[in-house]
Design an enzyme around this catalytic site. Structure first.
Site, PDB file in Angstrom:
ATOM      1  CE1 TYR A  39      -4.196   1.313  -0.278  1.00 10.44           C
ATOM      2  CE2 TYR A  39      -3.628   2.589   1.679  1.00 10.44           C
ATOM      3  CZ  TYR A  39      -4.471   2.338   0.603  1.00 10.44           C
ATOM      4  OH  TYR A  39      -5.582   3.112   0.405  1.00 10.44           O
ATOM      5  CE  LYS A  94     -19.986 -22.014 -14.781  1.00 10.20           C
ATOM      6  NZ  LYS A  94     -20.721 -21.391 -15.866  1.00 10.20           N
TER       7      LYS A  94
END
Length: 265
Positions: A39, A94
């Site tokens: 970050y 899925k």
């Protein structure tokens, strides 16, 4: 479905952690230096690179191995229009398959609208986050326009699984079955029960492999789709037959192959 299997299915989805997918990190995050690279301030460097050359997003982020599985829940399995939220277990499933069998990261996104243009606009605006889009469980005929518009507007692959995934498997089975019977697809008489997205995509795929449109008899809830029949949308009209066949009994008489692609009703 047996009661014990229903209970097992619910328990599978609920325990030990609700749902079927999670997020994992791919970089070390143990030290202050790790975190400063992950970050601020280190993250600014790939941001600058991507701003200068968008293609480097594939180098510095997970975009290239991330597929969005997206639905509005208007045609969930054989259950019908259950709505966006109720489609979430299917979309998570899925995503699980992408990860388990192809190593592809995937996230499910449920869009709460039945308006095709709203759906397209929503997906188009978030598409740049992903390497590909898998559309799922969207009812016909809207699914055809949605896929077409997204392919045109997005610079990543867009694939409607209910159309093309089903079509690929059906075509493979058809070619092999005809070969076993010593028949040629060019001469095969094919009866297709169903006229939704899967049915139309399957028949298009078979035509691309040599089947003749005039040898395909497609049926919807009102029977055979024949030339001149009223209330037929442009997608079904692709397979309107010049025939006096009207019922399923008529359509299967003399057929070489039967393809069942309809709902329970």
């Amino acid at each position: 479905m047996p009661d014990d299997f229903k209970e097992d299915a619910l328990a599978y989805h609920a325990h030990p952690i609700p749902g079927k997918i999670s997020v994992e990190i791919t970089k070390p995050a143990e030290t202050q230096r790790d975190l400063s690279l992950a970050y601020s301030p280190g993250v600014a460097e790939p941001c600058r690179e991507i701003a200068a050359d968008p293609a480097t997003a594939y180098k510095y982020t997970g975009k290239g191995n991330m597929v969005a599985v997206i639905s509005n829940g208007t045609a969930v399995l054989g259950l019908g229009n259950l709505g966006a939220l109720a489609s979430k277990p299917v979309m998570e499933g899925k995503a699980l398959l992408f990860k388990r069998f192809a190593g592809i990261n995937s996230i499910d996104i449920e869009v709460d609208t039945e308006d095709a243009q709203e759906f397209v606009d929503t997906v188009a605006r978030i598409a740049l986050s992903f390497g590909g889009i898998n559309l799922e469980d969207i009812k016909a005929p809207e699914c055809f326009e949605i896929e077409s518009q997204l392919i045109e507007s997005c610079d990543i692959p867009v694939f409607h699984d209910d159309q093309h995934g089903t079509a690929i498997v059906t075509a493979s089975g058809m070619v092999n079955a005809l070969e076993i019977q010593g028949k040629q697809i060019e001469n095969a008489i094919i009866t297709c029960l169903g006229a939704g997205s899967a049915a139309i995509a399957c028949m298009r795929q078979l035509v691309s492999l040599g089947a003749k449109r005039e040898n395909i008899f497609m049926l919807d809830r009102r029977g055979v789709i024949y030339a001149g029949r009223e209330g037929v949308n442009k997608f079904k009209a692709e397979f309107a037959s010049d025939t006096d066949k009207r019922s399923l009994t008529d359509a299967v008489t003399g057929a070489d192959a039967f393809v069942g692609l309809s709902g329970a009703d």
